[in-house]
Design an enzyme around this catalytic site. Structure first.
Site, PDB file in Angstrom:
ATOM      1  CG  HIS A   1       1.373  -8.832  -3.660  1.00 41.05           C
ATOM      2  ND1 HIS A   1       0.944  -8.909  -4.957  1.00 41.05           N
ATOM      3  CD2 HIS A   1       0.443  -8.085  -3.012  1.00 41.05           C
ATOM      4  CE1 HIS A   1      -0.190  -8.242  -5.094  1.00 41.05           C
ATOM      5  NE2 HIS A   1      -0.516  -7.732  -3.919  1.00 41.05           N
TER       6      HIS A   1
ATOM      7  CB  SER B   1      -3.942  -7.888  -4.349  1.00 41.91           C
ATOM      8  OG  SER B   1      -3.197  -6.811  -4.825  1.00 41.91           O
TER       9      SER B   1
ATOM     10  CG  ASP C   1       2.027 -11.067  -7.271  1.00 45.35           C
ATOM     11  OD1 ASP C   1       2.223 -11.589  -6.146  1.00 45.35           O
ATOM     12  OD2 ASP C   1       1.424  -9.995  -7.417  1.00 45.35           O
TER      13      ASP C   1
ATOM     14  N   GLY D   1      -6.325  -3.657  -2.474  1.00 39.96           N
ATOM     15  CA  GLY D   1      -7.234  -4.581  -1.805  1.00 39.96           C
ATOM     16  C   GLY D   1      -7.915  -5.511  -2.789  1.00 39.96           C
TER      17      GLY D   1
END
Length: 205
Positions: free
Chosen positions: A48, A151, A81, A149
């Site tokens: 993502h 991620s 993901d 953030g």
């Protein structure tokens, strides 16, 4: 124990990067995290993070804040993901060691390094709260705090090996945070033919 090894944790942080995401108009889309893995020339983050991106601008942990531009994706998986990008050759960053055995269990200590809300390479400690599996996707629930953030950040076990990619937290829940098992990344890498890649921002066939 890795979580007591201050020098080891700081050394690991050298391979974790702050990520700025840009679209094709060179406008910033947001920030995230990512880390160097596999032979020092690949970079791991969440799928993502690269969605809708034209390139990533990544900044290292040093005082010099060295910057690299990444836009070549060797593999990604929307369901899990995860995404793996090419990292510029010849850069002196150690690839983090992965532990894809998935022998983690509830109560195990973990350390997360990422850049929540743009705060570069913030380290937090916690434990594995639960292992969740849904539609064949294994998620590690952790008490180590991560927020927006983080991620694409790295989740380490107590031997200093990466067991997950920090990917999500519930903004309205205290210490309800999640990571994707690193085995999914290892499997994705193993399928790569060591040649092909796609360029971000180009239409996918």
């Amino acid at each position: 124990s890795f979580r007591d090894d201050v020098a080891g944790m700081n050394k690991a942080a050298e391979s974790v990067f702050f990520v700025e995401i840009y679209d094709d108009r060179l406008s910033p889309l947001g920030t995230a995290s990512g880390f160097v893995a596999f032979d020092e020339h690949l970079f791991v983050t969440n799928q993502h993070v690269i969605d809708g991106a034209s390139y990533l601008r990544i900044i290292d942990d040093s005082d010099d804040e060295n910057v690299y531009i990444l836009n070549q994706v060797i593999a990604s998986d929307k369901d899990q993901d995860i995404a793996i990008l090419l990292f510029p050759d010849g850069q002196r960053y150690d690839s983090l060691t992965l532990n894809a055995s998935e022998d983690f269990q509830r109560g195990q200590p973990v350390v997360a390094i990422g850049s929540p809300k743009g705060l570069k390479n913030t380290l937090s400690k916690g434990d594995i709260s639960a292992i969740r599996e849904e539609d064949g996707i294994k998620t590690i629930q952790i008490s180590a705090s991560i927020s927006h953030g983080s991620s694409g950040g790295a989740l380490f076990d107590d031997t200093g090996r990466v067991i997950g990619i920090t990917s999500a937290g519930f903004s309205d829940g205290q210490n309800l945070n999640f990571a994707v098992s690193i085995k999914t990344v290892q499997d994705l890498y193993d399928q790569w033919n060591k040649r092909d890649y796609e360029v971000l921002g180009t239409e996918r066939s």
